[in-house]
Scaffold this motif. Structure first.
Motif, PDB file in Angstrom:
ATOM      1  N   LEU A 119      74.516 -17.874  71.550  1.00 49.69           N
ATOM      2  CA  LEU A 119      75.670 -17.653  70.826  1.00 49.69           C
ATOM      3  C   LEU A 119      75.776 -16.659  70.053  1.00 49.69           C
ATOM      4  O   LEU A 119      76.908 -16.031  69.854  1.00 49.69           O
ATOM      5  CB  LEU A 119      75.636 -19.054  69.932  1.00 49.69           C
ATOM      6  CG  LEU A 119      76.308 -20.366  70.380  1.00 49.69           C
ATOM      7  CD1 LEU A 119      76.111 -21.461  69.458  1.00 49.69           C
ATOM      8  CD2 LEU A 119      77.563 -20.151  70.916  1.00 49.69           C
ATOM      9  N   ASP A 120      74.743 -16.051  69.425  1.00 45.71           N
ATOM     10  CA  ASP A 120      74.962 -14.808  68.734  1.00 45.71           C
ATOM     11  C   ASP A 120      75.325 -13.782  69.755  1.00 45.71           C
ATOM     12  O   ASP A 120      76.192 -12.886  69.485  1.00 45.71           O
ATOM     13  CB  ASP A 120      73.500 -14.396  68.100  1.00 45.71           C
ATOM     14  CG  ASP A 120      73.197 -15.071  67.059  1.00 45.71           C
ATOM     15  OD1 ASP A 120      74.055 -15.677  66.318  1.00 45.71           O
ATOM     16  OD2 ASP A 120      71.958 -15.056  66.643  1.00 45.71           O
ATOM     17  N   PHE A 121      74.796 -13.670  70.992  1.00 43.20           N
ATOM     18  CA  PHE A 121      75.478 -12.699  71.907  1.00 43.20           C
ATOM     19  C   PHE A 121      77.028 -12.858  72.433  1.00 43.20           C
ATOM     20  O   PHE A 121      77.560 -11.897  72.423  1.00 43.20           O
ATOM     21  CB  PHE A 121      74.519 -12.887  73.167  1.00 43.20           C
ATOM     22  CG  PHE A 121      75.077 -11.907  74.442  1.00 43.20           C
ATOM     23  CD1 PHE A 121      74.596 -10.719  74.473  1.00 43.20           C
ATOM     24  CD2 PHE A 121      75.665 -12.552  75.573  1.00 43.20           C
ATOM     25  CE1 PHE A 121      75.142 -10.060  75.447  1.00 43.20           C
ATOM     26  CE2 PHE A 121      76.069 -11.825  76.494  1.00 43.20           C
ATOM     27  CZ  PHE A 121      75.673 -10.538  76.660  1.00 43.20           C
ATOM     28  N   ILE A 122      77.270 -14.339  72.547  1.00 40.88           N
ATOM     29  CA  ILE A 122      78.691 -14.434  72.653  1.00 40.88           C
ATOM     30  C   ILE A 122      79.383 -14.052  71.786  1.00 40.88           C
ATOM     31  O   ILE A 122      80.627 -13.455  71.775  1.00 40.88           O
ATOM     32  CB  ILE A 122      78.872 -15.911  72.927  1.00 40.88           C
ATOM     33  CG1 ILE A 122      78.170 -16.404  74.282  1.00 40.88           C
ATOM     34  CG2 ILE A 122      80.326 -16.323  72.946  1.00 40.88           C
ATOM     35  CD1 ILE A 122      78.126 -18.076  74.315  1.00 40.88           C
ATOM     36  N   ASN A 123      79.061 -14.261  70.439  1.00 42.08           N
ATOM     37  CA  ASN A 123      79.805 -13.903  69.194  1.00 42.08           C
ATOM     38  C   ASN A 123      80.214 -12.323  69.001  1.00 42.08           C
ATOM     39  O   ASN A 123      80.984 -11.933  68.589  1.00 42.08           O
ATOM     40  CB  ASN A 123      79.388 -14.495  67.963  1.00 42.08           C
ATOM     41  CG  ASN A 123      80.197 -15.502  67.369  1.00 42.08           C
ATOM     42  OD1 ASN A 123      81.403 -15.646  67.457  1.00 42.08           O
ATOM     43  ND2 ASN A 123      79.492 -16.720  67.095  1.00 42.08           N
ATOM     44  N   THR A 124      79.408 -11.576  69.655  1.00 41.52           N
ATOM     45  CA  THR A 124      79.361 -10.221  69.300  1.00 41.52           C
ATOM     46  C   THR A 124      79.969  -9.511  70.560  1.00 41.52           C
ATOM     47  O   THR A 124      80.820  -8.925  70.756  1.00 41.52           O
ATOM     48  CB  THR A 124      77.694  -9.582  68.859  1.00 41.52           C
ATOM     49  OG1 THR A 124      76.751  -9.938  70.182  1.00 41.52           O
ATOM     50  CG2 THR A 124      77.264  -9.903  67.686  1.00 41.52           C
TER      51      THR A 124
ATOM     52  N   ASP B  20      77.403  -3.188  81.754  1.00 48.24           N
ATOM     53  CA  ASP B  20      77.369  -2.453  80.655  1.00 48.24           C
ATOM     54  C   ASP B  20      77.914  -3.066  79.564  1.00 48.24           C
ATOM     55  O   ASP B  20      78.369  -2.381  78.081  1.00 48.24           O
ATOM     56  CB  ASP B  20      78.164  -1.014  80.832  1.00 48.24           C
ATOM     57  CG  ASP B  20      77.451  -0.233  81.773  1.00 48.24           C
ATOM     58  OD1 ASP B  20      76.060  -0.042  82.127  1.00 48.24           O
ATOM     59  OD2 ASP B  20      78.189   0.255  82.707  1.00 48.24           O
ATOM     60  N   LEU B  21      78.181  -4.382  79.496  1.00 46.18           N
ATOM     61  CA  LEU B  21      79.026  -5.285  78.587  1.00 46.18           C
ATOM     62  C   LEU B  21      80.526  -4.797  78.305  1.00 46.18           C
ATOM     63  O   LEU B  21      80.714  -5.012  77.218  1.00 46.18           O
ATOM     64  CB  LEU B  21      78.105  -5.069  77.132  1.00 46.18           C
ATOM     65  CG  LEU B  21      76.678  -5.635  77.364  1.00 46.18           C
ATOM     66  CD1 LEU B  21      75.954  -5.505  75.900  1.00 46.18           C
ATOM     67  CD2 LEU B  21      76.361  -6.998  77.818  1.00 46.18           C
TER      68      LEU B  21
ATOM     69  N   GLU C 213      88.047  -6.266  70.468  1.00 43.48           N
ATOM     70  CA  GLU C 213      89.001  -5.990  69.419  1.00 43.48           C
ATOM     71  C   GLU C 213      90.627  -5.830  69.617  1.00 43.48           C
ATOM     72  O   GLU C 213      90.954  -5.268  70.774  1.00 43.48           O
ATOM     73  CB  GLU C 213      88.575  -4.482  68.863  1.00 43.48           C
ATOM     74  CG  GLU C 213      89.383  -4.056  67.544  1.00 43.48           C
ATOM     75  CD  GLU C 213      88.762  -2.763  66.891  1.00 43.48           C
ATOM     76  OE1 GLU C 213      89.250  -2.262  66.132  1.00 43.48           O
ATOM     77  OE2 GLU C 213      87.909  -2.032  67.631  1.00 43.48           O
ATOM     78  N   GLY C 214      91.178  -6.561  68.749  1.00 44.10           N
ATOM     79  CA  GLY C 214      92.748  -6.661  68.840  1.00 44.10           C
ATOM     80  C   GLY C 214      93.082  -7.789  69.736  1.00 44.10           C
ATOM     81  O   GLY C 214      94.270  -7.950  69.987  1.00 44.10           O
TER      82      GLY C 214
ATOM     83  N   PHE D 101      88.009 -15.105  73.486  1.00 39.87           N
ATOM     84  CA  PHE D 101      86.868 -14.396  74.097  1.00 39.87           C
ATOM     85  C   PHE D 101      86.968 -14.000  75.463  1.00 39.87           C
ATOM     86  O   PHE D 101      87.812 -14.562  76.120  1.00 39.87           O
ATOM     87  CB  PHE D 101      85.598 -15.235  73.908  1.00 39.87           C
ATOM     88  CG  PHE D 101      85.169 -15.761  72.809  1.00 39.87           C
ATOM     89  CD1 PHE D 101      84.243 -15.161  72.050  1.00 39.87           C
ATOM     90  CD2 PHE D 101      85.759 -16.773  71.969  1.00 39.87           C
ATOM     91  CE1 PHE D 101      83.772 -15.548  71.065  1.00 39.87           C
ATOM     92  CE2 PHE D 101      85.446 -17.159  70.875  1.00 39.87           C
ATOM     93  CZ  PHE D 101      84.422 -16.524  70.141  1.00 39.87           C
ATOM     94  N   ALA D 102      86.589 -12.836  75.905  1.00 39.60           N
ATOM     95  CA  ALA D 102      86.615 -12.301  77.180  1.00 39.60           C
ATOM     96  C   ALA D 102      86.120 -13.152  78.169  1.00 39.60           C
ATOM     97  O   ALA D 102      85.041 -13.875  78.093  1.00 39.60           O
ATOM     98  CB  ALA D 102      85.909 -10.848  77.169  1.00 39.60           C
TER      99      ALA D 102
END
Length: 391
Positions: free
Chosen positions: A151-156, A173-174, A161-162, A166-167
């Motif tokens: 969940l931390d990974f999802i949140n970051t 490469d994220l 931005e903008g 969520f994507a």
């Protein structure tokens, strides 16, 4: 699968199908889908219960399978017919987890060789969900630590931005992949965050659920049409080409989840009740085929048929929604009758006595597929289990 005549009294139908679920179907699914050679679960089975060689196994399939058996074992208190479930979780972590990023790859071959190293929001949501119940089953703190870190990974990693929400997916490469945005992965992240809070009582997970509930009411829910479109542009406005497409099954699924949200927060909001009622009215009116029975796969937001085939999962989501609507509208006779009608339809056209099912039917209820995806027991199990709330 030939249509069968069901000669069971209506009062017995709901109980009989629940008995079959726990006594026959769950143990059968576990035995059929479990890969005793490689570990994990098969992606799909054919009509003879042989694995279909697709060359891949998706993260979401492993997670849904593990969730179902963990949930069922907790419900029944019986693990005796699910021997080796620990090895299934070990397979999941060993081959899908990417420790260098903290995320999970989309798919692997049966032997664990990577196939698709992209990061998929939908799959990550189910990873968290399956961990909540597998943790409850095993009380293994390592499992909960994996869920927290995911969940931390999802949140970051999945926030852009903008842009709201969520994507859909990230490359190796994220970086966000250029894909049409959907409400569906957000719905399952909502589900995962709710169950994480129920297990941990950790407020940030409830805050995430609140954020996603607000996203639903502000972006996904269409007040003008009273519907839930499926596809969106980057800013979560209905997509200019596909924003008219709607699935009745997801209307029912959101009803169930929004009630879980209100139960979890221990607060009742009239606005959400009103939306849940509108979701139900639209799906109940337009989603059902009055001529042949069943629920259409896709409609447009005016209620016109786009895809007249009928998969099994929308029926299961309707079964989950009826107890909720009964509590909202206080009409047990209507909801029980509708549930009985749907279960009769399931037994006549979709479900076999031994646990096999037909995944998709035509408008006139002829089989369109003979395979059984490993993701479908998630819907069947929760749909049938929900019947206990309306007996």
């Amino acid at each position: 699968m030939q249509a069968k005549e069901i000669k069971v009294k209506p009062s017995e139908i709901l109980k009989n199908v629940q008995d079959n679920l726990y006594e026959i179907w769950l143990p059968s699914w576990y035995a059929w889908f479990k890969d005793t050679q490689n570990g994990g679960f098969h992606e799909r089975l054919d009509e003879k219960l042989k694995p279909v060689d697709l060359g891949y196994r998706r993260l979401v399939t492993q997670c849904r399978q593990l969730f179902v058996y963990s949930h069922a074992a907790l419900t029944t208190g019986d693990l005796s017919r699910m021997d080796g479930i620990e090895e299934a979780f070990d397979y999941l972590v060993k081959y899908y987890y990417r420790p260098e990023t903290g995320g999970w790859r989309f798919s692997v071959k049966p032997d664990g060789t990577p196939v698709d190293d992209t990061y998929d929001l939908y799959g990550h949501a189910f990873l968290v969900l399956c961990c909540t119940y597998y943790y409850r089953l095993t009380q293994d703190e390592t499992v909960m630590d994996i869920a927290r870190r995911t969940l931390d990974f999802i949140n970051t990693a999945f926030r852009v931005e903008g842009l709201p929400g969520f994507a859909e997916a990230l490359d190796e490469d994220l970086k966000p992949l250029d894909r049409m945005r959907r409400q569906d992965p957000h719905m399952h992240l909502f589900e995962a965050s709710l169950f994480m809070y129920r297990v941990t009582n950790n407020k940030p997970y409830l805050s995430l659920a609140k954020e996603l509930a607000d996203l639903f009411t502000d972006k996904f829910w269409s007040r003008e049409s009273g519907t839930l479109p499926e596809y969106y542009d980057d800013f979560l406005n209905p997509h200019p080409e596909s924003g008219h497409i709607s699935q009745p099954g997801h209307h029912f699924q959101w009803i169930w989840l929004l009630e879980k949200f209100q139960e979890t927060r221990r607060r009742k909001h009239q606005n959400l009740f009103d939306i849940m009622s509108e979701l139900f009215v639209w799906a109940d009116k337009h989603g059902f085929d009055p001529a042949y029975g069943g629920i259409y796969d896709e409609l447009d937001i005016q209620g016109d048929i786009l895809t007249d085939s009928k998969r099994i999962w929308p029926i299961m989501e309707a079964l989950k929604a009826y107890p909720v609507i009964n509590r909202l509208e206080n009409d047990p006779h209507y909801c029980t009758r509708r549930a009985e009608d749907l279960v009769t339809l399931l037994r006549a056209h979709y479900l076999e006595e031994d646990g096999r099912w037909t995944e998709q039917l035509s408008r006139d209820m002829k089989p369109l597929r003979t395979d059984m995806p490993g993701t479908t027991p998630y819907h069947i199990y929760l749909g049938i289990a929900a019947l206990s709330e309306i007996e």
